[in-house]
Design a protein around this motif. Structure first.
Motif, PDB file in Angstrom:
ATOM      1  N   UNK A  20       6.318  -0.889  -8.876  1.00 49.59           N
ATOM      2  CA  UNK A  20       6.590  -2.179  -8.237  1.00 49.59           C
ATOM      3  C   UNK A  20       7.708  -2.999  -8.877  1.00 49.59           C
ATOM      4  N   UNK A  21       8.296  -2.524  -9.971  1.00 47.43           N
ATOM      5  CA  UNK A  21       9.373  -3.287 -10.607  1.00 47.43           C
ATOM      6  C   UNK A  21      10.762  -2.704 -10.338  1.00 47.43           C
ATOM      7  N   UNK A  22      10.871  -1.796  -9.375  1.00 46.18           N
ATOM      8  CA  UNK A  22      12.162  -1.183  -9.065  1.00 46.18           C
ATOM      9  C   UNK A  22      13.016  -2.114  -8.212  1.00 46.18           C
ATOM     10  N   UNK A  69       3.828   3.270  -0.647  1.00 46.14           N
ATOM     11  CA  UNK A  69       2.970   2.372  -1.403  1.00 46.14           C
ATOM     12  C   UNK A  69       3.698   1.919  -2.654  1.00 46.14           C
ATOM     13  N   UNK A  70       3.159   0.896  -3.308  1.00 45.44           N
ATOM     14  CA  UNK A  70       3.698   0.456  -4.583  1.00 45.44           C
ATOM     15  C   UNK A  70       2.554   0.128  -5.522  1.00 45.44           C
ATOM     16  N   UNK A  75      -0.815   2.088 -12.474  1.00 48.73           N
ATOM     17  CA  UNK A  75      -1.285   2.697 -11.225  1.00 48.73           C
ATOM     18  C   UNK A  75      -0.610   4.050 -11.030  1.00 48.73           C
ATOM     19  N   UNK A  76       0.693   4.129 -11.301  1.00 45.25           N
ATOM     20  CA  UNK A  76       1.396   5.413 -11.192  1.00 45.25           C
ATOM     21  C   UNK A  76       0.849   6.440 -12.169  1.00 45.25           C
ATOM     22  N   UNK A  77       0.583   6.023 -13.383  1.00 48.60           N
ATOM     23  CA  UNK A  77       0.055   6.941 -14.395  1.00 48.60           C
ATOM     24  C   UNK A  77      -1.311   7.477 -13.952  1.00 48.60           C
ATOM     25  N   UNK A  78      -2.167   6.607 -13.440  1.00 50.67           N
ATOM     26  CA  UNK A  78      -3.486   7.033 -12.957  1.00 50.67           C
ATOM     27  C   UNK A  78      -3.355   7.957 -11.745  1.00 50.67           C
ATOM     28  N   UNK A 140      -0.968  -0.405  -3.319  1.00 53.50           N
ATOM     29  CA  UNK A 140      -0.956  -1.199  -2.081  1.00 53.50           C
ATOM     30  C   UNK A 140       0.221  -0.763  -1.217  1.00 53.50           C
ATOM     31  N   UNK A 141       0.084  -0.977   0.072  1.00 56.51           N
ATOM     32  CA  UNK A 141       1.176  -0.631   0.985  1.00 56.51           C
ATOM     33  C   UNK A 141       2.427  -1.415   0.570  1.00 56.51           C
TER      34      UNK A 141
END
Length: 143
Positions: A20-22, A69-70, A75-78, A140-141
């Motif tokens: 989400x920080x991109x 999604x973002x 969240x990405x690691x999980x 989340x979307x």
């Protein structure tokens, strides 16, 4: 052209999860790279070629929507851990790939880091709808 037929519900899902920080250009670039990996290895995801009314041909596209999604770095690691545990087809994009110039360097950047330590900025996954939903838990979307 509109269609009066009932909506199609797919048993599978194609999804991209972005950190989400991109920046906007990074989100677009990562998404394009990630889905290209799915399309090349999973021929069942690709539909038939297109043609316009003049008979001009166009390349085939995915046969179903790609959901984007973002989520946070955590969240990405999980999601990465869950996708590996479910052994679903996946593609990754890591932060170091923003500073490389071609595929060989991209692959070298990923190969240089243990999976648990990847600086994930994007993940694409394909598989049964419920399994993909479980991988994406907490995401989340994309707005």
């Amino acid at each position: 052209m509109t269609s009066e037929s009932a909506p199609v519900r797919f048993d599978t899902k194609i999804a991209v999860l972005l950190r989400d920080d991109l920046q906007t250009w990074q989100r677009l670039n990562v998404t394009a790279f990630l889905v290209s990996g799915l399309g090349t290895e999973l021929p069942e995801t690709i539909g038939e070629p297109y043609a316009d009314a003049d008979g001009t041909g166009y390349l085939p596209l995915f046969r179903q929507p790609v959901l984007v999604f973002e989520g946070s770095k955590e969240v990405l690691k999980s999601a990465h851990s869950r996708v590996l545990g479910r052994d679903l087809p996946r593609a990754v994009f890591i932060g170091d790939m923003f500073s490389t110039g071609h595929d060989e360097d991209n692959r070298a950047a990923v190969r240089a880091v243990h999976g648990a330590d990847l600086d994930l900025v994007g993940l694409a996954v394909y598989g049964p709808r419920n399994a993909v939903d479980k991988v994406l838990k907490g995401a989340r979307m994309h707005p």
